[in-house]
Design an enzyme around this catalytic site. Structure first.
Site, PDB file in Angstrom:
ATOM      1  N   SER A 106       0.827  -1.261   0.108  1.00 17.66           N
ATOM      2  CA  SER A 106       0.066   0.141  -0.137  1.00 17.66           C
ATOM      3  C   SER A 106       0.747   1.356   0.131  1.00 17.66           C
ATOM      4  O   SER A 106       0.504   2.210  -0.664  1.00 17.66           O
ATOM      5  CB  SER A 106      -0.795   0.019   1.315  1.00 17.66           C
ATOM      6  OG  SER A 106      -1.916  -0.911   1.059  1.00 17.66           O
ATOM      7  N   HIS A 125      -0.994   2.886 -15.463  1.00 17.10           N
ATOM      8  CA  HIS A 125      -1.322   1.717 -16.182  1.00 17.10           C
ATOM      9  C   HIS A 125      -0.474   0.491 -15.607  1.00 17.10           C
ATOM     10  O   HIS A 125       0.646   0.848 -15.268  1.00 17.10           O
ATOM     11  CB  HIS A 125      -1.211   1.862 -17.666  1.00 17.10           C
ATOM     12  CG  HIS A 125      -2.381   2.590 -18.372  1.00 17.10           C
ATOM     13  ND1 HIS A 125      -2.715   2.394 -19.691  1.00 17.10           N
ATOM     14  CD2 HIS A 125      -3.295   3.401 -17.699  1.00 17.10           C
ATOM     15  CE1 HIS A 125      -3.751   3.099 -19.868  1.00 17.10           C
ATOM     16  NE2 HIS A 125      -4.301   3.833 -18.931  1.00 17.10           N
ATOM     17  N   SER A 135      -3.962 -10.617  -6.715  1.00 14.32           N
ATOM     18  CA  SER A 135      -3.472  -8.991  -7.351  1.00 14.32           C
ATOM     19  C   SER A 135      -4.680  -8.362  -7.875  1.00 14.32           C
ATOM     20  O   SER A 135      -4.870  -7.107  -7.505  1.00 14.32           O
ATOM     21  CB  SER A 135      -2.449  -9.193  -8.230  1.00 14.32           C
ATOM     22  OG  SER A 135      -1.316  -9.810  -7.477  1.00 14.32           O
ATOM     23  N   TYR A 139      -5.825  -4.500  -6.560  1.00 15.98           N
ATOM     24  CA  TYR A 139      -5.973  -3.262  -7.225  1.00 15.98           C
ATOM     25  C   TYR A 139      -7.375  -2.742  -7.391  1.00 15.98           C
ATOM     26  O   TYR A 139      -7.650  -1.612  -7.247  1.00 15.98           O
ATOM     27  CB  TYR A 139      -5.499  -3.734  -8.544  1.00 15.98           C
ATOM     28  CG  TYR A 139      -3.955  -3.868  -8.801  1.00 15.98           C
ATOM     29  CD1 TYR A 139      -3.524  -4.972  -9.219  1.00 15.98           C
ATOM     30  CD2 TYR A 139      -2.949  -3.077  -8.266  1.00 15.98           C
ATOM     31  CE1 TYR A 139      -2.100  -5.402  -9.246  1.00 15.98           C
ATOM     32  CE2 TYR A 139      -1.640  -2.996  -8.355  1.00 15.98           C
ATOM     33  CZ  TYR A 139      -1.252  -4.309  -8.743  1.00 15.98           C
ATOM     34  OH  TYR A 139       0.204  -4.595  -8.777  1.00 15.98           O
TER      35      TYR A 139
END
Lengths: 169, 172
Positions: A106, A125, A135, A139
């Site tokens: 984080s 991106h 994962s 995200y």
């Protein structure tokens, strides 16, 4: 008291960077595909024109069971979207297993976001393997959108052999 | 017979670059998403640190006194694959409809391939919309592999709002 620090990578970090690249590749079951050397990383990242940037996460000596102090990294560079301009592209992002769950990931994302905003990037991106659910959730929890899903983009590559073929024509 | 030539983009080309960026976006049915300006293209491409590079394709007018017309472009930059190193990333690639079939696209790709070799890149990467059949075929004919298909990679994005949210510490 912080149990880890984040800092910009230095030339001396290339062997740790390569080690972590290989560990992440192993996690993705692609370890034998890593052909890069420490020398490549040194020339490409710390020469006149850096082709990538790295953040590294360090813990005090003695904390890691394997004796490493560098336990995580993020590799990124800047790309350009012809519709909106500069982007920060997150290429690799990995924390050693025994150091997960401490907020290192984080914190890295936070620093990267600050970098993106400071350098006036319109977005960050990155690419995730579609079977890497952990994962993907990490995200998505933070607001990431799956462009492959929403906009149908597919990533293509032309390898060296075919580049040579095309350049010779 | 239409004569054309390829050259490196210069600051004066930014208005043609923006025009072609918009034409390509229109072809992809996303024209209203182009918010970039000529000013940004100028600063970002021709400042101290270029964030992109462009090749321009020009055709000569019917009379030798005519201004050459910019009819195609490729926008690219360098990326880094942690497994194999430098890559050439082809971001936008477009030739105006009326100038297709003349070999301009092939010539641009040849030029880019040469450049990739010269700069010791191990590959060229790019993204194609999955419904863009003509382009998918154009690339596959030249040996491009669909990594999304073969390796299951999905492209993700954090937009500005998410970035600002992540960069700002949470309220106490």
């Amino acid at each position: 008291m912080a149990s880890f620090i984040l800092r910009t990578a230095e030339p001396k970090d290339v062997s740790d960077i390569l080690r972590l690249i290989k560990e992440l590749a192993k996690y993705e079951e692609m370890e034998d595909k890593v052909l890069l050397t420490e020398k490549d990383l040194l020339e490409d990242g710390f020469g006149d024109h850096p082709f990538y940037h790295c953040l590294v996460a360090e813990v005090p000596k003695g904390k890691s069971s394997e004796g490493n102090t560098v336990v995580g990294f993020a590799m990124y560079y800047f790309t350009y979207d012809p519709w909106i301009g500069k982007l920060l592209y997150l290429e690799d992002f990995f924390i050693m297993q025994e150091f997960r769950g401490l907020g290192i990931g984080s914190k890295i994302l936070k620093v990267l976001s600050e970098t993106a905003v400071k350098t006036r990037c319109s977005a960050m991106h990155f690419v995730v393997a579609e079977n890497n659910t952990k994962s993907i959730e990490f995200y998505k929890r933070r607001g990431a959108a799956d462009l492959s899903s929403e906009e149908g983009w597919r990533l293509f590559a032309i390898g060296k052999t075919n580049l040579l073929k095309m350049s010779a024509k | 017979k239409m004569e054309y030539k390829l050259r490196k983009a210069e600051p004066r080309d930014v208005s043609d670059i923006l025009r072609l960026v918009k034409e390509l976006a229109k072809y992809e049915e996303m024209e209203h998403q182009v918010t970039l300006t000529e000013q940004e293209l100028l600063e970002d491409g021709f400042g101290d640190t270029p964030f992109y590079h462009c090749i321009i394709a020009e055709i000569q007018g019917a009379n030798s006194s005519d201004e050459p017309k910019v009819v195609g472009f490729a926008m690219y930059y360098f990326t880094y694959d942690p497994w194999v190193g430098k890559q050439l990333y082809l971001e936008d690639f477009y030739v105006m409809d009326e100038c297709r079939g003349l070999g301009i696209g092939s010539e641009i790709l040849r030029h880019l391939s040469n450049l990739a070799m010269k700069t010791r890149c191990t590959g060229m990467m790019f993204v194609v919309a999955e419904n863009n059949e003509p382009s998918v075929q154009f690339y596959k004919r030249r040996g491009a592999e669909d990594l999304s298909q073969e390796e299951g990679w999905r492209l993700f994005r954090f937009d500005k709002d998410s970035l600002v949210k992540m960069a700002t510490p949470p309220e106490e």
